[in-house]
Design an enzyme around this catalytic site. Structure first.
Site, PDB file in Angstrom:
ATOM      1  N   HIS A  72      66.055  47.881 -27.089  1.00  0.00           N
ATOM      2  CA  HIS A  72      65.478  47.117 -25.985  1.00  0.00           C
ATOM      3  C   HIS A  72      64.523  46.038 -26.505  1.00  0.00           C
ATOM      4  O   HIS A  72      63.646  46.323 -27.306  1.00  0.00           O
ATOM      5  CB  HIS A  72      64.722  48.043 -25.025  1.00  0.00           C
ATOM      6  CG  HIS A  72      65.622  48.786 -24.105  1.00  0.00           C
ATOM      7  ND1 HIS A  72      65.211  49.367 -22.935  1.00  0.00           N
ATOM      8  CD2 HIS A  72      66.960  49.031 -24.174  1.00  0.00           C
ATOM      9  CE1 HIS A  72      66.229  49.936 -22.326  1.00  0.00           C
ATOM     10  NE2 HIS A  72      67.299  49.754 -23.063  1.00  0.00           N
ATOM     11  N   TYR A 201      57.893  49.497 -15.466  1.00  0.00           N
ATOM     12  CA  TYR A 201      56.631  50.178 -15.187  1.00  0.00           C
ATOM     13  C   TYR A 201      56.057  49.554 -13.919  1.00  0.00           C
ATOM     14  O   TYR A 201      55.745  48.360 -13.915  1.00  0.00           O
ATOM     15  CB  TYR A 201      55.639  49.986 -16.346  1.00  0.00           C
ATOM     16  CG  TYR A 201      55.980  50.735 -17.616  1.00  0.00           C
ATOM     17  CD1 TYR A 201      56.928  50.242 -18.512  1.00  0.00           C
ATOM     18  CD2 TYR A 201      55.329  51.931 -17.934  1.00  0.00           C
ATOM     19  CE1 TYR A 201      57.221  50.931 -19.691  1.00  0.00           C
ATOM     20  CE2 TYR A 201      55.620  52.618 -19.111  1.00  0.00           C
ATOM     21  CZ  TYR A 201      56.572  52.116 -19.980  1.00  0.00           C
ATOM     22  OH  TYR A 201      56.866  52.797 -21.147  1.00  0.00           O
ATOM     23  N   PRO A 293      51.424  60.113 -21.163  1.00  0.00           N
ATOM     24  CA  PRO A 293      52.712  59.559 -21.598  1.00  0.00           C
ATOM     25  C   PRO A 293      52.909  58.061 -21.351  1.00  0.00           C
ATOM     26  O   PRO A 293      53.799  57.465 -21.971  1.00  0.00           O
ATOM     27  CB  PRO A 293      53.738  60.366 -20.799  1.00  0.00           C
ATOM     28  CG  PRO A 293      52.989  60.905 -19.637  1.00  0.00           C
ATOM     29  CD  PRO A 293      51.587  61.099 -20.084  1.00  0.00           C
ATOM     30  N   LYS A 297      53.661  56.886 -26.568  1.00  0.00           N
ATOM     31  CA  LYS A 297      53.130  56.943 -27.944  1.00  0.00           C
ATOM     32  C   LYS A 297      53.250  58.309 -28.616  1.00  0.00           C
ATOM     33  O   LYS A 297      53.189  58.403 -29.842  1.00  0.00           O
ATOM     34  CB  LYS A 297      51.637  56.554 -27.942  1.00  0.00           C
ATOM     35  CG  LYS A 297      51.345  55.112 -27.656  1.00  0.00           C
ATOM     36  CD  LYS A 297      51.824  54.184 -28.730  1.00  0.00           C
ATOM     37  CE  LYS A 297      52.905  53.302 -28.199  1.00  0.00           C
ATOM     38  NZ  LYS A 297      53.435  52.319 -29.153  1.00  0.00           N
ATOM     39  N   TYR A 385      52.742  48.397 -27.771  1.00  0.00           N
ATOM     40  CA  TYR A 385      53.917  49.102 -27.245  1.00  0.00           C
ATOM     41  C   TYR A 385      54.990  49.241 -28.319  1.00  0.00           C
ATOM     42  O   TYR A 385      55.556  50.322 -28.514  1.00  0.00           O
ATOM     43  CB  TYR A 385      54.481  48.352 -26.036  1.00  0.00           C
ATOM     44  CG  TYR A 385      55.495  49.166 -25.269  1.00  0.00           C
ATOM     45  CD1 TYR A 385      55.103  50.058 -24.274  1.00  0.00           C
ATOM     46  CD2 TYR A 385      56.860  49.058 -25.539  1.00  0.00           C
ATOM     47  CE1 TYR A 385      56.030  50.821 -23.584  1.00  0.00           C
ATOM     48  CE2 TYR A 385      57.798  49.815 -24.860  1.00  0.00           C
ATOM     49  CZ  TYR A 385      57.367  50.694 -23.871  1.00  0.00           C
ATOM     50  OH  TYR A 385      58.293  51.449 -23.192  1.00  0.00           O
TER      51      TYR A 385
HETATM   52  P1  FAD Z   1      56.101  69.606 -30.306  1.00  0.00           P
HETATM   53  O1  FAD Z   1      57.271  68.780 -29.897  1.00  0.00           O
HETATM   54  O2  FAD Z   1      55.292  70.247 -29.243  1.00  0.00           O
HETATM   55  O3  FAD Z   1      56.663  70.714 -31.295  1.00  0.00           O
HETATM   56  C1  FAD Z   1      55.893  71.835 -31.665  1.00  0.00           C
HETATM   57  C2  FAD Z   1      56.838  72.945 -32.108  1.00  0.00           C
HETATM   58  O4  FAD Z   1      56.070  74.040 -32.574  1.00  0.00           O
HETATM   59  C3  FAD Z   1      57.688  73.449 -30.964  1.00  0.00           C
HETATM   60  O5  FAD Z   1      59.037  73.477 -31.348  1.00  0.00           O
HETATM   61  C4  FAD Z   1      57.138  74.834 -30.686  1.00  0.00           C
HETATM   62  O6  FAD Z   1      58.133  75.727 -30.192  1.00  0.00           O
HETATM   63  C5  FAD Z   1      56.620  75.242 -32.059  1.00  0.00           C
HETATM   64  N1  FAD Z   1      55.559  76.242 -32.035  1.00  0.00           N
HETATM   65  C6  FAD Z   1      54.529  76.361 -31.159  1.00  0.00           C
HETATM   66  N2  FAD Z   1      53.761  77.420 -31.469  1.00  0.00           N
HETATM   67  C7  FAD Z   1      54.326  77.995 -32.563  1.00  0.00           C
HETATM   68  C8  FAD Z   1      54.020  79.146 -33.353  1.00  0.00           C
HETATM   69  N3  FAD Z   1      52.957  79.922 -33.054  1.00  0.00           N
HETATM   70  N4  FAD Z   1      54.820  79.453 -34.394  1.00  0.00           N
HETATM   71  C9  FAD Z   1      55.885  78.680 -34.708  1.00  0.00           C
HETATM   72  N5  FAD Z   1      56.235  77.583 -33.981  1.00  0.00           N
HETATM   73  C10 FAD Z   1      55.471  77.243 -32.925  1.00  0.00           C
HETATM   74  N6  FAD Z   1      55.929  61.612 -25.236  1.00  0.00           N
HETATM   75  C11 FAD Z   1      56.398  60.423 -24.946  1.00  0.00           C
HETATM   76  O7  FAD Z   1      56.219  59.498 -25.776  1.00  0.00           O
HETATM   77  N7  FAD Z   1      57.081  60.222 -23.755  1.00  0.00           N
HETATM   78  C12 FAD Z   1      57.335  61.266 -22.872  1.00  0.00           C
HETATM   79  O8  FAD Z   1      57.969  61.081 -21.838  1.00  0.00           O
HETATM   80  C13 FAD Z   1      56.851  62.530 -23.160  1.00  0.00           C
HETATM   81  N8  FAD Z   1      57.052  63.585 -22.328  1.00  0.00           N
HETATM   82  C14 FAD Z   1      56.525  64.805 -22.668  1.00  0.00           C
HETATM   83  C15 FAD Z   1      56.698  65.924 -21.823  1.00  0.00           C
HETATM   84  C16 FAD Z   1      56.143  67.179 -22.135  1.00  0.00           C
HETATM   85  C17 FAD Z   1      56.338  68.371 -21.223  1.00  0.00           C
HETATM   86  C18 FAD Z   1      55.391  67.307 -23.323  1.00  0.00           C
HETATM   87  C19 FAD Z   1      54.749  68.640 -23.691  1.00  0.00           C
HETATM   88  C20 FAD Z   1      55.239  66.208 -24.162  1.00  0.00           C
HETATM   89  C21 FAD Z   1      55.798  64.951 -23.846  1.00  0.00           C
HETATM   90  N9  FAD Z   1      55.651  63.835 -24.686  1.00  0.00           N
HETATM   91  C22 FAD Z   1      56.128  62.644 -24.372  1.00  0.00           C
HETATM   92  C23 FAD Z   1      54.983  63.919 -25.941  1.00  0.00           C
HETATM   93  C24 FAD Z   1      55.977  64.123 -27.090  1.00  0.00           C
HETATM   94  O9  FAD Z   1      57.089  64.864 -26.648  1.00  0.00           O
HETATM   95  C25 FAD Z   1      55.211  64.825 -28.161  1.00  0.00           C
HETATM   96  O10 FAD Z   1      54.185  63.944 -28.603  1.00  0.00           O
HETATM   97  C26 FAD Z   1      56.082  65.269 -29.336  1.00  0.00           C
HETATM   98  O11 FAD Z   1      56.948  66.297 -28.920  1.00  0.00           O
HETATM   99  C27 FAD Z   1      55.200  65.745 -30.475  1.00  0.00           C
HETATM  100  O12 FAD Z   1      55.965  66.395 -31.439  1.00  0.00           O
HETATM  101  P2  FAD Z   1      55.365  67.612 -32.261  1.00  0.00           P
HETATM  102  O13 FAD Z   1      56.450  67.997 -33.200  1.00  0.00           O
HETATM  103  O14 FAD Z   1      54.031  67.250 -32.765  1.00  0.00           O
HETATM  104  O15 FAD Z   1      55.095  68.763 -31.196  1.00  0.00           O
HETATM  105  C1  DHB Z   2      59.875  57.506 -21.325  1.00  0.00           C
HETATM  106  C2  DHB Z   2      58.683  58.167 -21.388  1.00  0.00           C
HETATM  107  C3  DHB Z   2      57.512  57.441 -21.423  1.00  0.00           C
HETATM  108  O1  DHB Z   2      56.331  58.077 -21.502  1.00  0.00           O
HETATM  109  C4  DHB Z   2      57.510  56.068 -21.392  1.00  0.00           C
HETATM  110  O2  DHB Z   2      56.343  55.384 -21.404  1.00  0.00           O
HETATM  111  C5  DHB Z   2      58.705  55.401 -21.356  1.00  0.00           C
HETATM  112  C6  DHB Z   2      59.895  56.135 -21.318  1.00  0.00           C
HETATM  113  C7  DHB Z   2      61.131  58.284 -21.274  1.00  0.00           C
HETATM  114  O3  DHB Z   2      61.055  59.520 -21.249  1.00  0.00           O
HETATM  115  O4  DHB Z   2      62.201  57.678 -21.240  1.00  0.00           O
END
Ligand code: FAD
Ligand code: DHB
Length: 396
Positions: A72, A201, A293, A297, A385
């Site tokens: 995009h 947005y 969100p 980021k 962004y």
């Molecule tokens: P996570 O993806 O949370 O991964 C952590 C992992 O550790 C998981 O697999 C979990 O099962 C594992 N874990 C937890 N505890 C333990 C333990 N005790 N032992 C072993 N393993 C464990 N970001 C965006 O940019 N846009 C979005 O739309 C967006 N939507 C989101 C929706 C939700 C519900 C959430 C929670 C987050 C969202 N985010 C979004 C943020 C983005 O998904 C996260 O920043 C990203 O997943 C971070 O990755 P991570 O690997 O640090 O953590």
């Molecule tokens: C999506 C999530 C976001 O937080 C955003 O700013 C843009 C797109 C998505 O899940 O597609």
């Protein structure tokens, strides 16, 4: 079991760190509490910054992303009866974003890792990290009802906001700086082509809405709702009517509707744990910080953290120098706070607080008009962004 780097959590941060360490010859093991199917289906982020795309390519996980990801060049801001397109490459010297769901990134990383290593254990729940401030920390975990231990030189906490590692440092050794928000996002997936080619947005008198996508046939949409909203309380018809009223504020644009296949309500929070290190334990991704969100980021920050950690462990492995590891927390906290600021800015500029007064709304609209009218203001948004370039994950 023993290894050089014990990685707690197999989300995007843990899986990518394992790939990058493996590429640099640093031994590691990933312990993930959930099963593979659960981790691969967890619906979350969708927007990859250019730097994230480059890193996935550099570690061999870019093939399907390059085939199926949607590149995009812009996003649309819709407010006050006006639509303004932020042209990302023009304003950032050529940077773009790619729409490729987190579920797909995780799927690609898992299949690579299971084929080539390093070890990745599912259903392995970490229960404690012992001796983080000693020379030989131990990760205790439980798998198939049996308690086990992983002896490590270093531990990296990639276990997200609800994991165990962020609470390992004693209260006197950590500071949590955070803020909550008085609204949540209602998110849906729908089997209908996106209504626009790019993300929209929208600031509207009924509150924020975002139109995103997962593919040319699947839409991902969000709209702001009060905290505590139960997704089951909304019928599909009500959801589409609410989204239409928030988006259909300009010209003859029409929202396409279709079957809703998934729905959830996501509360939002800004939170940073400082420092991102305690002895030989390093925190990365959501274990160290979360952002609201708006601005997409979260996933990109997690990727940038582990790129820096991989460089730092690579330096230690190659020439014995701990300088990058010692600098990790300070280096990343600067970038983390930049992203915290941007995510808070996007959130507070686009959402309506409960009982928001007209003065606050006029300020939001003045800011949005400023972005549309000034190349400098638009460039500030576009740079944040599209993201800033992370260092080469496989170099120096
Ligand atoms: P996570 O993806 O949370 O991964 C952590 C992992 O550790 C998981 O697999 C979990 O099962 C594992 N874990 C937890 N505890 C333990 C333990 N005790 N032992 C072993 N393993 C464990 N970001 C965006 O940019 N846009 C979005 O739309 C967006 N939507 C989101 C929706 C939700 C519900 C959430 C929670 C987050 C969202 N985010 C979004 C943020 C983005 O998904 C996260 O920043 C990203 O997943 C971070 O990755 P991570 O690997 O640090 O953590
Ligand atoms: C999506 C999530 C976001 O937080 C955003 O700013 C843009 C797109 C998505 O899940 O597609």
């Amino acid at each position: 079991m023993e290894t050089t780097v014990g990685i707690v959590g197999g989300g995007p941060a843990g899986l990518l760190l394992a790939r990058l360490l493996h590429a640099r010859g640093v031994a590691c093991v990933v312990l993930e509490s959930r099963d593979r199917g659960y981790v691969e289906r967890r619906q979350r982020a969708g927007i990859l910054e250019q730097g994230t795309v480059d890193v996935l390519r550099a570690c061999g996980a870019g093939e399907r992303m390059d085939r199926e990801g949607l590149v995009h060049d812009g996003i649309e801001l819709r407010f006050d009866g006006r639509a303004y397109r932020v042209d990302l490459p023009t304003l950032t010297g050529g940077r773009r974003v790619t729409v490729y769901a987190q579920t797909e990134v995780v799927r690609d990383l898992i299949s690579l890792q299971l084929a080539e290593g390093p070890p990745l254990l599912f259903d392995a729940t970490v229960t404690a990290v012992e001796g983080a401030d000693t020379a030989r920390p131990v990760v205790h975990y439980r798998r198939d009802g049996v308690d086990a231990r992983l002896d490590c030189d270093y531990v990296v906490g990639c276990d997200g906001f609800h994991g165990v590692t962020r609470t390992v440092p004693p209260p006197a050794a950590r500071r949590v700086v955070e803020r909550g928000y008085p609204y949540s996002w209602f998110g849906i997936l729908a089997d209908v082509p996106p209504s626009s080619d790019e993300l929209v947005y929208a600031h509207s008198p009924r509150g924020f809405a975002l139109a995103s996508m997962r593919s040319p046939h699947v839409s991902r949409l969000y709209f702001q709702v009060p905290n505590g909203t139960d997704p089951a309380d909304w019928s599909d018809t009500e959801i589409w009517a609410e989204l239409a009223s928030r988006f259909e504020t300009v010209g003859d644009w029409r929202l396409r509707t279709g079957p809703i296949t998934a729905r959830s309500v996501l509360p939002m929070r800004s939170s940073v744990t400082e420092p991102m290190r305690h002895g030989r334990l390093f925190l990365a991704g959501d274990a160290a910080h979360i952002v609201p969100p708006t601005g997409a980021k979260g996933l990109n920050l997690a990727v940038a953290d582990v790129v820096e950690l991989a460089r730092a462990f690579g330096r230690l492995h190659d020439d014995g120098s701990p300088d990058l590891l010692d600098a990790y927390s300070a280096t990343r906290l600067r970038a983390v706070w930049r992203a915290e600021h941007f995510s808070h800015f996007m959130t507070s500029t686009l959402h309506l607080a409960p009982d928001q007064d007209p003065f606050a709304t006029r300020l939001q609209l003045a800011q949005l008009h400023r972005i549309a009218d000034s190349r400098h203001a638009a460039a500030e948004l576009a740079e944040n962004y599209a993201g800033f370039a992370p260092p080469d994950p496989l170099a120096g």
